[in-house]
Scaffold this active site. Structure first.
Site, PDB file in Angstrom:
ATOM      1  CG  MET A 175      -1.892  -1.209   1.156  1.00 29.12           C
ATOM      2  SD  MET A 175      -3.424  -0.986   2.061  1.00 29.12           S
ATOM      3  CE  MET A 175      -2.835  -0.738   3.704  1.00 29.12           C
ATOM      4  N   GLY A 180      11.038  -3.071   5.519  1.00 27.40           N
ATOM      5  CA  GLY A 180      10.307  -4.333   5.435  1.00 27.40           C
ATOM      6  C   GLY A 180       9.953  -4.646   3.989  1.00 27.40           C
ATOM      7  CG  HIS A 181       7.063  -2.223   1.954  1.00 26.04           C
ATOM      8  ND1 HIS A 181       6.881  -1.079   2.677  1.00 26.04           N
ATOM      9  CD2 HIS A 181       5.877  -2.880   1.980  1.00 26.04           C
ATOM     10  CE1 HIS A 181       5.625  -1.027   3.108  1.00 26.04           C
ATOM     11  NE2 HIS A 181       5.002  -2.110   2.710  1.00 26.04           N
ATOM     12  CE  LYS A 196       3.990  -4.494  10.443  1.00 25.61           C
ATOM     13  NZ  LYS A 196       2.588  -4.225  10.880  1.00 25.61           N
TER      14      LYS A 196
HETATM   15  O1  PAF Z   1      -0.197  -5.795   3.541  1.00 25.31           O
HETATM   16  C1  PAF Z   1      -0.606  -4.886   2.796  1.00 25.31           C
HETATM   17  O2  PAF Z   1       0.077  -3.870   2.578  1.00 25.31           O
HETATM   18  C2  PAF Z   1      -1.976  -5.014   2.155  1.00 25.31           C
HETATM   19  O3  PAF Z   1      -2.882  -5.651   2.987  1.00 25.31           O
HETATM   20  C3  PAF Z   1      -1.938  -5.683   0.763  1.00 25.31           C
HETATM   21  C4  PAF Z   1      -1.465  -7.114   0.850  1.00 25.31           C
HETATM   22  C5  PAF Z   1      -1.046  -4.889  -0.164  1.00 25.31           C
HETATM   23  C6  PAF Z   1      -3.350  -5.697   0.164  1.00 25.31           C
HETATM   24  O4  PAF Z   1      -3.861  -4.427   0.019  1.00 25.31           O
END
Ligand code: PAF
Length: 279
Positions: A29, A35-36, A148
């Site tokens: 999002m 983390g990403h 997480k």
């Molecule tokens: O974990 C997230 O950021 C959201 O729940 C996801 C998996 C992108 C779905 O909108």
């Protein structure tokens, strides 16, 4: 490369598949953090092409939740993706994902009743729906989810199995700040005082794990210790739940065993934070 349309993304994917490329997918999002980045790095290692989606999915937020204030910074996210060598960033509009007349949802039962699902009705329906749509558009070979959101990871795994989706779900370790705070875009909401109080979540998890390793398996005792640590903090408003759960069924346990997950959700000020640890 930034892609905003479903049709354009689908035609790129078609081309990549024709060339025999494998696709790794990191759904997000936005407001990317370490983390990403760890998920992106994993995907880069294991696939020819990495696609990141950035979409703040309104249908997974409750009425009184933080959809409007959820942090957004596309320029910053694009810079991070470029630096990390992401091949495509899919950033659709709301209308692109949910055009007028949109009426179809994906529901995973059982696993979604408890923990976060019990306090956020409709949340997982929003998540499973958007993730299904994203999988259909991007057709990844592998998709990467942070542990997480342990319940989310398990719900997606279940959905993929139940619906015979052709994608491998990879759960990646929680990334923490040096002082233990689990990385989250929502940490951005915390004032310095709240951030200090928020450290009690990981502190409580680490302490419970330590006690378990010394032989304590009584869940009520472990939870009691954790509550003490968390509630000693001035900015903690409410413990929504602390549960020790089976790693697959997510059922709450009375006696803790190796491999179980301690999961919690706590309001620090107005910010709802989640964290967990595996025993
Ligand atoms: O974990 C997230 O950021 C959201 O729940 C996801 C998996 C992108 C779905 O909108």
């Amino acid at each position: 490369m930034l892609v905003r349309n479903v049709s354009e993304m689908k035609s790129i994917v078609k081309g990549l598949k024709k060339e025999g490329m494998t696709i790794g997918f990191v759904p997000t999002m936005g407001y990317l953090h370490e983390g990403h980045i760890s998920l992106i790095k994993c995907s880069k290692k294991e696939n020819d092409i990495t696609v990141v989606s950035i979409f703040v999915n309104p249908i997974q937020f409750g009425k009184n939740e933080d959809l409007d204030k959820y942090p957004r910074d596309l320029d910053r996210d694009l810079k991070i993706c470029k630096k990390e060598g992401v091949d495509y960033v899919f950033h659709p509009s709301y209308e692109e994902m949910y055009p007028e007349g949109y009426s179809t949802y994906v529901i995973t039962e059982g696993l979604t009743d408890k923990l976060c699902g019990a306090f956020r009705p409709g949340h997982f329906k929003g998540v499973t729906t958007v993730v299904t749509k994203l999988f259909n558009i991007i057709q990844p070979d592998k998709a990467y989810f942070g542990k997480k959101d342990y319940q989310q990871y398990k719900v997606i795994e279940r959905m993929v199995k139940d619906l015979n989706m052709d994608v491998q779900i990879i759960g990646c370790p929680i990334i923490r700040e040096k002082d233990g705070l689990a990385m989250s875009s929502r940490n951005n909401y915390l004032s310095p005082e709240e951030r200090k109080s928020a450290l009690s979540l990981s502190k409580a998890l680490f302490r419970a794990k330590e006690l378990f390793e010394k032989g304590e398996t009584d869940v009520e005792k472990l939870k009691g210790e954790m509550r003490k640590i968390i509630l000693s903090q001035p900015e903690v408003k409410e413990i929504q739940y602390i549960e020790i759960i089976h790693p697959e069924t997510l059922e709450s346990k009375k006696v803790a065993e190796k491999g179980d997950i301690i999961a919690l959700a706590v309001f620090v000020g107005d910010t709802r934070l989640i964290d967990n640890i595996q025993l």
